[in-house]
Enzyme design. Structure first.
Site, mmCIF file in Angstrom:
data_model
loop_
_atom_site.group_PDB
_atom_site.id
_atom_site.type_symbol
_atom_site.label_atom_id
_atom_site.label_comp_id
_atom_site.label_asym_id
_atom_site.label_seq_id
_atom_site.Cartn_x
_atom_site.Cartn_y
_atom_site.Cartn_z
ATOM 1 N N ASP A 18 -2.560 -1.223 11.008
ATOM 2 C CA ASP A 18 -2.767 -0.848 9.274
ATOM 3 C C ASP A 18 -2.802 -2.689 9.285
ATOM 4 O OD1 ASP A 18 0.243 -1.340 8.905
ATOM 5 O OD2 ASP A 18 0.285 0.087 7.830
ATOM 6 N N LYS A 75 0.796 -1.207 -0.530
ATOM 7 C CA LYS A 75 0.355 -0.058 0.116
ATOM 8 C C LYS A 75 1.414 1.796 -0.361
ATOM 9 C CE LYS A 75 0.943 1.336 4.960
ATOM 10 N NZ LYS A 75 1.781 1.831 4.876
HETATM 11 O O1 C5P Z 1 0.478 -1.534 14.717
HETATM 12 P P1 C5P Z 1 2.077 -1.445 14.338
HETATM 13 O O2 C5P Z 1 2.542 -2.785 15.360
HETATM 14 O O3 C5P Z 1 2.530 -2.020 13.488
HETATM 15 O O4 C5P Z 1 3.058 0.063 15.403
HETATM 16 C C1 C5P Z 1 4.434 0.145 14.678
HETATM 17 C C2 C5P Z 1 4.548 1.087 15.689
HETATM 18 O O5 C5P Z 1 4.222 2.665 15.287
HETATM 19 C C3 C5P Z 1 3.840 1.280 16.739
HETATM 20 O O6 C5P Z 1 4.074 0.597 18.476
HETATM 21 C C4 C5P Z 1 3.365 2.975 17.745
HETATM 22 O O7 C5P Z 1 4.963 3.096 18.485
HETATM 23 C C5 C5P Z 1 3.514 3.160 15.921
HETATM 24 N N1 C5P Z 1 1.828 3.597 16.164
HETATM 25 C C6 C5P Z 1 1.434 5.051 16.538
HETATM 26 N N2 C5P Z 1 -0.260 5.180 16.202
HETATM 27 C C7 C5P Z 1 -0.448 4.399 15.075
HETATM 28 C C8 C5P Z 1 0.314 3.628 14.483
HETATM 29 C C9 C5P Z 1 1.438 2.902 14.904
HETATM 30 O O8 C5P Z 1 1.903 5.516 16.488
HETATM 31 N N3 C5P Z 1 -1.628 4.864 14.794
#
Ligand code: C5P
Length: 276
Positions: free
Chosen positions: A140, A12
């Site tokens: 995501d 994406k």
């Molecule tokens: O959810 P995911 O593990 O993909 O996200 C990685 C990191 O990105 C999270 O630990 C967080 O620090 C940051 N993040 C965030 N806000 C979001 C998505 C991700 O702060 N909406």
């Protein structure tokens, strides 16, 4: 019993990404527009008698339980109310989506694995259960169950599928360095400055550490992109073109080692092409 299943996991880009604030859970409140592109990994799931294995030619691809494919397998077993650890499947990954690039490669693999393993293991899950399992893998991941053009709110996991954008050609340029999403959001927290002229709020803080990002966005605009931006938290930068030949000419002009020309994909195309 089904022995083998091959699926494509599409990447994406974020056409827009607004960071609206810090949430009590440490995540950031977002408003983003996701868009599927045809750049994809291919995942082949084969039933075996051995342990759960992830195989990939790229040695930097984590093949252990930290991989979202492995975690997806654990979630599917949980949905089937089974307490055992994943077993009896080898997942071969042909990795084309660069990692740490903001193209959602890991998340897309996770969503593809949830769906494929439900089929392979004959686990019936409702759309809500699947969405919930996806959200526990990463913010995501739920988007990749849908594909096409979609708005993401909250952590990016509250989705509103919208009409697909007009088909466009995308030049994706991936610099040599990667960016950790966690780190990019920490940079944002340290200096949350919004520039309404830039469509991705994280671009400024990433470009401050990696000035090549701004250079690439400028170069894509100069080459005629009707929209150019950082994708997600980077490091990939993309430019949109109406015509394939213009996109190819721009890619040649930029001449980086990791430059891709790929079309956007509608939601229907994602569904149709996922199983091929
Ligand atoms: O959810 P995911 O593990 O993909 O996200 C990685 C990191 O990105 C999270 O630990 C967080 O620090 C940051 N993040 C965030 N806000 C979001 C998505 C991700 O702060 N909406």
């Amino acid at each position: 019993m089904m022995r083998s299943l091959r699926v494509r996991a599409f990447a994406k880009i974020n056409l827009e990404l607004r960071v609206l604030g810090l949430r009590p859970d440490g995540y950031h409140e977002l408003r983003t527009t996701f868009q599927s592109i045809a750049l994809a990994d291919t995942l082949t799931f084969t039933a075996t008698r051995g342990p759960f294995r992830i195989e990939c030619d790229d040695p930097s691809f984590p093949a252990d339980h930290t991989n979202l494919i492995w975690k997806a397998a654990q979630r599917v077993l949980a949905l089937a109310r089974k307490r055992e650890q994943p077993f009896g499947v080898t997942v071969r990954v042909e990795k084309n989506i660069p990692m740490q690039a903001g193209l959602g490669g890991g998340s897309s693999n996770g969503a593809a694995a949830l769906q494929a393993l439900c089929r392979l293991w004959k686990v019936k899950a409702t759309r809500e259960e699947l969405h919930h399992a996806a959200a526990t893998l990463g913010a995501d991941v739920p988007y990749f169950l849908e594909g096409g053009t979609a708005l993401g709110f909250h952590r990016g996991d509250l989705l509103v599928p919208i009409d697909d954008i007009s088909p466009a050609w995308v030049v994706v340029v991936v610099p040599e360095f990667g960016v950790s999403t966690k780190e990019a959001f920490a940079w944002w927290d340290a200096s949350p400055r919004r520039n309404p002229k830039v469509s991705n709020d994280l671009q400024g803080v990433v470009a401050k550490r990696h000035p090549v990002v701004s250079k690439l966005v400028r170069a894509l605009n100069k080459e005629g992109a009707f929209h150019a931006s950082l994708s997600g938290s980077g490091s990939a930068v993309f430019g949109l073109f109406s015509r394939r030949s213009d996109a190819q000419a721009a890619a040649r002009a930029l001449a980086g080692p990791r430059t891709f020309v790929t079309p956007t994909l509608s939601r229907a195309a994602c569904r149709r092409l996922a199983a091929k």
